[in-house]
Scaffold this motif. Sequence first.
Motif, PDB file in Angstrom:
ATOM      1  N   ASP A 263      -7.704  -0.737  -5.684  1.00 33.29           N
ATOM      2  CA  ASP A 263      -8.612  -0.605  -4.536  1.00 33.29           C
ATOM      3  C   ASP A 263     -10.013  -0.413  -5.096  1.00 33.29           C
ATOM      4  OD1 ASP A 263     -10.293   0.472  -2.589  1.00 33.29           O
ATOM      5  OD2 ASP A 263      -9.124   2.302  -2.322  1.00 33.29           O
ATOM      6  N   ARG A 264     -10.780  -1.482  -5.089  1.00 33.44           N
ATOM      7  CA  ARG A 264     -12.144  -1.420  -5.642  1.00 33.44           C
ATOM      8  C   ARG A 264     -13.141  -1.188  -4.507  1.00 33.44           C
ATOM      9  NH1 ARG A 264     -11.728  -2.422 -10.971  1.00 33.44           N
ATOM     10  NH2 ARG A 264      -9.952  -3.696 -11.665  1.00 33.44           N
ATOM     11  N   GLU A 265     -13.328   0.092  -4.213  1.00 33.87           N
ATOM     12  CA  GLU A 265     -14.263   0.537  -3.165  1.00 33.87           C
ATOM     13  C   GLU A 265     -13.903  -0.052  -1.805  1.00 33.87           C
ATOM     14  OE1 GLU A 265     -18.482   1.308  -4.602  1.00 33.87           O
ATOM     15  OE2 GLU A 265     -17.946  -0.445  -5.830  1.00 33.87           O
ATOM     16  N   GLU A 266     -12.606  -0.225  -1.539  1.00 27.94           N
ATOM     17  CA  GLU A 266     -12.172  -0.758  -0.251  1.00 27.94           C
ATOM     18  C   GLU A 266     -11.976   0.337   0.797  1.00 27.94           C
ATOM     19  OE1 GLU A 266      -8.715  -3.264  -0.884  1.00 27.94           O
ATOM     20  OE2 GLU A 266      -9.529  -3.821  -2.849  1.00 27.94           O
ATOM     21  N   SER A 267     -11.696   1.558   0.337  1.00 28.39           N
ATOM     22  CA  SER A 267     -11.490   2.663   1.279  1.00 28.39           C
ATOM     23  C   SER A 267     -12.614   3.685   1.235  1.00 28.39           C
ATOM     24  CB  SER A 267     -10.155   3.360   1.005  1.00 28.39           C
ATOM     25  OG  SER A 267     -10.100   3.836  -0.329  1.00 28.39           O
ATOM     26  N   VAL A 268     -13.171   3.903   0.044  1.00 19.40           N
ATOM     27  CA  VAL A 268     -14.279   4.853  -0.124  1.00 19.40           C
ATOM     28  C   VAL A 268     -15.300   4.214  -1.065  1.00 19.40           C
ATOM     29  CG1 VAL A 268     -14.974   7.141  -0.908  1.00 19.40           C
ATOM     30  CG2 VAL A 268     -12.734   6.826   0.171  1.00 19.40           C
ATOM     31  N   THR A 269     -16.532   4.127  -0.626  1.00 18.20           N
ATOM     32  CA  THR A 269     -17.580   3.580  -1.479  1.00 18.20           C
ATOM     33  C   THR A 269     -17.756   4.465  -2.714  1.00 18.20           C
ATOM     34  OG1 THR A 269     -18.734   2.651   0.427  1.00 18.20           O
ATOM     35  CG2 THR A 269     -20.007   2.925  -1.586  1.00 18.20           C
ATOM     36  N   GLY A 270     -17.797   3.818  -3.876  1.00 11.24           N
ATOM     37  CA  GLY A 270     -17.990   4.547  -5.116  1.00 11.24           C
ATOM     38  C   GLY A 270     -16.708   4.965  -5.813  1.00 11.24           C
ATOM     39  N   ILE A 271     -15.553   4.647  -5.225  1.00 14.05           N
ATOM     40  CA  ILE A 271     -14.265   5.051  -5.788  1.00 14.05           C
ATOM     41  C   ILE A 271     -13.371   3.829  -5.997  1.00 14.05           C
ATOM     42  CG2 ILE A 271     -12.148   6.366  -5.404  1.00 14.05           C
ATOM     43  CD1 ILE A 271     -14.510   8.117  -6.050  1.00 14.05           C
ATOM     44  N   VAL A 272     -12.743   3.766  -7.167  1.00 16.50           N
ATOM     45  CA  VAL A 272     -11.738   2.751  -7.469  1.00 16.50           C
ATOM     46  C   VAL A 272     -10.389   3.451  -7.550  1.00 16.50           C
ATOM     47  CG1 VAL A 272     -10.952   1.007  -9.123  1.00 16.50           C
ATOM     48  CG2 VAL A 272     -13.398   1.340  -8.720  1.00 16.50           C
ATOM     49  N   GLY A 273      -9.377   2.904  -6.874  1.00 15.79           N
ATOM     50  CA  GLY A 273      -8.049   3.507  -6.864  1.00 15.79           C
ATOM     51  C   GLY A 273      -7.009   2.590  -7.484  1.00 15.79           C
ATOM     52  N   PHE A 274      -6.012   3.199  -8.114  1.00 13.48           N
ATOM     53  CA  PHE A 274      -4.900   2.472  -8.720  1.00 13.48           C
ATOM     54  C   PHE A 274      -3.611   3.045  -8.132  1.00 13.48           C
ATOM     55  CE2 PHE A 274      -8.476   2.623 -11.582  1.00 13.48           C
ATOM     56  CZ  PHE A 274      -8.599   1.309 -12.031  1.00 13.48           C
ATOM     57  N   GLY A 275      -2.813   2.207  -7.442  1.00  6.11           N
ATOM     58  CA  GLY A 275      -1.646   2.685  -6.712  1.00  6.11           C
ATOM     59  C   GLY A 275      -0.332   2.173  -7.269  1.00  6.11           C
ATOM     60  N   PHE A 276       0.698   3.050  -7.267  1.00  8.46           N
ATOM     61  CA  PHE A 276       1.996   2.743  -7.857  1.00  8.46           C
ATOM     62  C   PHE A 276       3.099   3.182  -6.895  1.00  8.46           C
ATOM     63  CE2 PHE A 276      -1.162   3.178 -11.051  1.00  8.46           C
ATOM     64  CZ  PHE A 276      -0.830   2.289 -12.068  1.00  8.46           C
ATOM     65  N   ALA A 277       3.840   2.230  -6.361  1.00  9.66           N
ATOM     66  CA  ALA A 277       4.944   2.552  -5.460  1.00  9.66           C
ATOM     67  C   ALA A 277       6.043   3.276  -6.218  1.00  9.66           C
ATOM     68  CB  ALA A 277       5.484   1.281  -4.824  1.00  9.66           C
ATOM     69  N   LEU A 278       6.665   4.265  -5.560  1.00  9.41           N
ATOM     70  CA  LEU A 278       7.791   5.003  -6.128  1.00  9.41           C
ATOM     71  C   LEU A 278       9.066   4.421  -5.524  1.00  9.41           C
ATOM     72  CD1 LEU A 278       6.324   8.608  -5.907  1.00  9.41           C
ATOM     73  CD2 LEU A 278       6.409   7.110  -7.913  1.00  9.41           C
ATOM     74  N   ARG A 279       9.861   3.785  -6.342  1.00 11.94           N
ATOM     75  CA  ARG A 279      10.977   2.990  -5.825  1.00 11.94           C
ATOM     76  C   ARG A 279      12.281   3.781  -5.805  1.00 11.94           C
ATOM     77  NH1 ARG A 279       8.183  -1.112  -9.431  1.00 11.94           N
ATOM     78  NH2 ARG A 279       6.814  -2.248  -8.001  1.00 11.94           N
ATOM     79  N   TYR A 280      12.222   5.039  -5.404  1.00  9.33           N
ATOM     80  CA  TYR A 280      13.456   5.793  -5.220  1.00  9.33           C
ATOM     81  C   TYR A 280      14.000   5.615  -3.810  1.00  9.33           C
ATOM     82  CZ  TYR A 280       9.828   9.373  -4.177  1.00  9.33           C
ATOM     83  OH  TYR A 280       8.719  10.053  -3.742  1.00  9.33           O
ATOM     84  N   ASP A 281      13.278   4.891  -2.954  1.00  7.39           N
ATOM     85  CA  ASP A 281      13.757   4.447  -1.655  1.00  7.39           C
ATOM     86  C   ASP A 281      13.662   2.934  -1.614  1.00  7.39           C
ATOM     87  OD1 ASP A 281      14.285   6.966  -0.326  1.00  7.39           O
ATOM     88  OD2 ASP A 281      12.121   7.260  -0.273  1.00  7.39           O
ATOM     89  N   GLU A 282      14.426   2.315  -0.727  1.00  3.88           N
ATOM     90  CA  GLU A 282      14.380   0.864  -0.589  1.00  3.88           C
ATOM     91  C   GLU A 282      14.211   0.493   0.884  1.00  3.88           C
ATOM     92  OE1 GLU A 282      14.056  -2.936  -1.255  1.00  3.88           O
ATOM     93  OE2 GLU A 282      14.290  -1.529  -2.931  1.00  3.88           O
ATOM     94  N   PRO A 283      13.065  -0.050   1.298  1.00  2.23           N
ATOM     95  CA  PRO A 283      11.874  -0.244   0.459  1.00  2.23           C
ATOM     96  C   PRO A 283      11.162   1.074   0.199  1.00  2.23           C
ATOM     97  CG  PRO A 283      11.363  -0.826   2.716  1.00  2.23           C
ATOM     98  CD  PRO A 283      12.840  -0.509   2.689  1.00  2.23           C
ATOM     99  N   ALA A 284      10.259   1.076  -0.759  1.00  3.47           N
ATOM    100  CA  ALA A 284       9.539   2.292  -1.142  1.00  3.47           C
ATOM    101  C   ALA A 284       8.774   2.860   0.051  1.00  3.47           C
ATOM    102  CB  ALA A 284       8.584   1.998  -2.289  1.00  3.47           C
TER     103      ALA A 284
END
Length: 264
Positions: free
Chosen positions: A194-215
């Motif tokens: 997420d390159r400043e898509e939700s908050v200006t000035g912040i880059v986010g990196f997201g990782f799904a936790l696949r202990y549920d299906e779907p996560a």
Amino acid sequence: MSETGGGVREVKSAARTVELLEVLAARGDRPARLQELADALGVPRSSMYALLQTLIARGWVRTDVTGSLYGIGIHALLTGTGYLDSDPRVRLVRPHLDEASEALGETIHLGRLDGRNVAYLATRESHEYVRGISRVGRRLPAHAGALGKALLAERDDADLPDGPYEALTPNSHTARGPLLADLAVVRRRGYSVDREESVTGIVGFGFALRYDEPAQDAISCSVPVGRVTPAHEELVVAVMREVRARIEAAAPGARGAGGAPDWR
């Protein structure tokens, strides 16, 4: 007449109470007047007034000294805290958020998909960049953030609703086509950005936790854009991948172990 997901007839008074609390919660620090709430729920003023007085007496709604302004009450906080304390997945993930925060010096989040939004369940704030308001208990549109995009990528494209989508910043996806293209990249890469898509000035990196299906849950790392160098981005991804692997390896302990319910 409305029915619940299990085919049971909906209880109108209960549904109205929940709708009222959701309206008040969504307003944040903007209290509402009686007529505003009656109009929002489409009920008579007298019925709304009686419902408000009942909820005030029980601590779910609060009012000002004039009795003309209404807001969410403290019992909503107590109930929300109870949800977090009772959830085995939240308990499982929290220590790993600490590990990621210490290793990276950045802000780390745990979020859960809630319809078209992601609800923040836990956060470890960076000592370098402290947000003025905690995100725990708040929601963000899933299409706009790293947590949400990581979780949307775990689902079929057909499940994605038609746009247009809300623009939180000039970089937010507002059309279905570009978002689908982004989610395809997320699936190939294994994590979202997420390159400043939700908050200006912040880059986010997201990782799904696949202990549920779907996560249903995901973790993310938020980095001020000025600190996002290629080397630091590589470190963030490596650490977060390792943290995800550790969480998923430990996940059976969150699935009803010791007689705990396996919440849906």
